[in-house]
Design an enzyme around this catalytic site. Sequence first.
Site, short mmCIF file in Angstrom:
data_model
loop_
_atom_site.label_atom_id
_atom_site.label_comp_id
_atom_site.label_asym_id
_atom_site.label_seq_id
_atom_site.Cartn_x
_atom_site.Cartn_y
_atom_site.Cartn_z
N LYS A 1 9.24 -28.00 -19.32
CA LYS A 1 9.31 -29.18 -18.47
C LYS A 1 7.96 -29.60 -17.91
O LYS A 1 7.81 -30.70 -17.39
CB LYS A 1 10.34 -28.95 -17.36
N GLU B 1 13.96 -34.88 -17.93
CA GLU B 1 13.69 -33.78 -18.85
C GLU B 1 14.43 -34.05 -20.15
O GLU B 1 15.27 -34.96 -20.22
CB GLU B 1 14.15 -32.44 -18.26
N GLU C 1 17.39 -36.75 -20.37
CA GLU C 1 17.98 -36.93 -19.04
C GLU C 1 17.08 -37.79 -18.17
O GLU C 1 15.85 -37.65 -18.20
CB GLU C 1 18.23 -35.58 -18.39
#
Length: 718
Positions: free
Chosen positions: A97, A269, A256
Amino acid sequence: TAKRLGVKTVAVYSDADASAMHVKMADEAYRIGTAPSNDSYLCMDRILEVAKRSGAQGIHPGYGFLSENAKFVDMVEAAGIAFIGPSSAPMHAMGDKISSKKIAKDAGCFVIPGYEGEVRDEEHAVQLANEVGYPVMLKASAGGGGKGMRVAYNDAETREGFNLSKAEAKSSLGDDRMLIERFIEDPHHIEIQVVADTYGEVVAFPERECSVQRRNQKVVEESPSCLLTPQTRRAMQEQAIALCKATGYRSAGTVEMLADSKQNFYFLEMNTRLQVEHPITEMVSGEDLVEHMLYIAAGQRLPQRLVAEPHLTAKGSAIESRVYAEDPLRGFLPSIGPLINYKEPLQVTSEPDIGTVRIDTGVFEGGTISMYYDPMISKLCTHAPTRDQAIRLMEGALDQYVVQGLGNNITFLRDVYRNAAFRSGNYSTKFIGNEYPTGFHGVKLNPKETSEFIALAAAIHSARNEDNTNVRHNAEAAAEEAADLKARHDARKRHHLVCSAAAPPAATHAAEAEMEDEFEDELENDEFVVVLGGTKGKAFHVSLNTYDMLTVTISPMDKVTGMPITAKATKVCLSDLDWSPGQSLAYAAFHNENGNEFESIAAVVQCLGSTAEGQTLRYLGSEQEVIIRTPAEHKLSVHMLPPVVRDFSKSLLCPMPGTLISCSVTVGQRVEIGQQLAVVEAMKMQNVLRAERAGVIKAVNKVAGSNLKVDEVIIEFE
């Protein structure tokens, strides 16, 4: 999907999953270790060994554990086995991430402000939080599924959240690197499902709204979202496709995003795996995502029908409920144990063409939910032409879903679908916090629904007391019996009128009234007192009459006099009750007048088991202890001794089954309200237990590493 395509499957399992459903369904199954995931499902070499030994040509990683581990992908492909998912390069780039935000920004995606690097320690986290600006989100770089995530609003919460999230990430993900970014207040959690082949083609599916969350764990998902305009939806899909092309992505994945009420949205992410909630995307698109993953892993292209129009729109509306083994009345604490009674709902609508009910599960009756893995029981999904129809279908499915033996969140899910904010579609990730600020306290029925609940309870009680093994009240049988009785009554009345033709009018009227009373007395008429909510609950006087159909007259009882308040009486008519003693579900139909029309409304009540004096029933999600007494028994009940209540005010009890990670206090130490006492890990989540009162520690009964049961005493106070 694999069975439908004729693909043979090989399962791996830990000791805790030896009898799991996936083991039973697979063509072959191999044990890979003990229950803890770091000795089984996270052991890459053992999984590869099984793949080689079984001759498997591909590995599908499922939803968690190694599904987003780039090292595992490299090991699989180096062994000459196809990984049914993305290659390691985009997985490493997007699964991390920290780096994914940089790549997304370069690909033209809108990103959330934050620190573009790894957080070193808790002091570094505090420094960065103040630079980014509170509130902030602390989350594991390799995280997902709500694991390793905390929101912090001040320095103290940042320190604690950093340490807890880092420990969770290490335990469940094997990677404790942390990042920090601005927390977007009151957002909608929107995700775009993508599927890409190895020839550069990418398809973006209709979005999923996942804003009903608890502790960053999704509870309810739906597709499409009520928020997005067609223009915003298209923009999100285009950014998702651009991101996939920028990374050379293949297979299924999910981008997302967070969106606000003004249609602004930001990349959050990318999950480089198949999502838990993928069934609703399949339902609104008509596509099997796993099938596409298998064909892409085999080197095939995406179908031309998808390539021709890569921005798919939803066909109808679909909703998913995540059914968890947890107790919503105790702060959603995990629950473990056997599934003593487990029955999944069938098609639950009286209009067969309205939609579909789908259940994805890995459990079965007699199986066990263990403390080692995620407490999910199933994914219950519905699909219908409209959102309202899909919700009604879901409500009916939840009413017929029998899960007994351990705590579960079905009543909470049922309440979500009754909630006005959810029904309107105008809700955000703050939904649970806003709508349940003091927690969930059970489904609250309105007066009409309460009368229906009482009527069903009384009818079931009456049926249980009859000699028949299978009791069925219905309009035709009741009407036939009543008609026969009335015919005999009318014959006696005509005979009386002939014999008394010469009698005075007053005497004739009195005789007729007496005969009407006799007729009413001949009809079946049972009387009970129904108490809702246990021994000290609210009492109602109930009268059952089977003239025409089962008519239940309900009157609240005066608390002082104990007499029914007939002025507040209500009537409920049951045209049908189908139930056998011992069955978990009772099916009924209410007979309602709607102007000059009559309508039959189907109903389901669930019998959850006996209590000391009554039974526990569930209707429309409202779960209550119901006690049914004769009027004489109820009058005497005031003399019953109250139950003995044990005093645990001087003890810290374990609120859930789990493992004691640490204990922060010692004997003789003084603690204050809110001070951390212990940390318990359950279902891969770490839970801090704090002091609810100030005091001095008298005894510490458990040590780190102890396996704890629910309500086991950890600490005692003086």
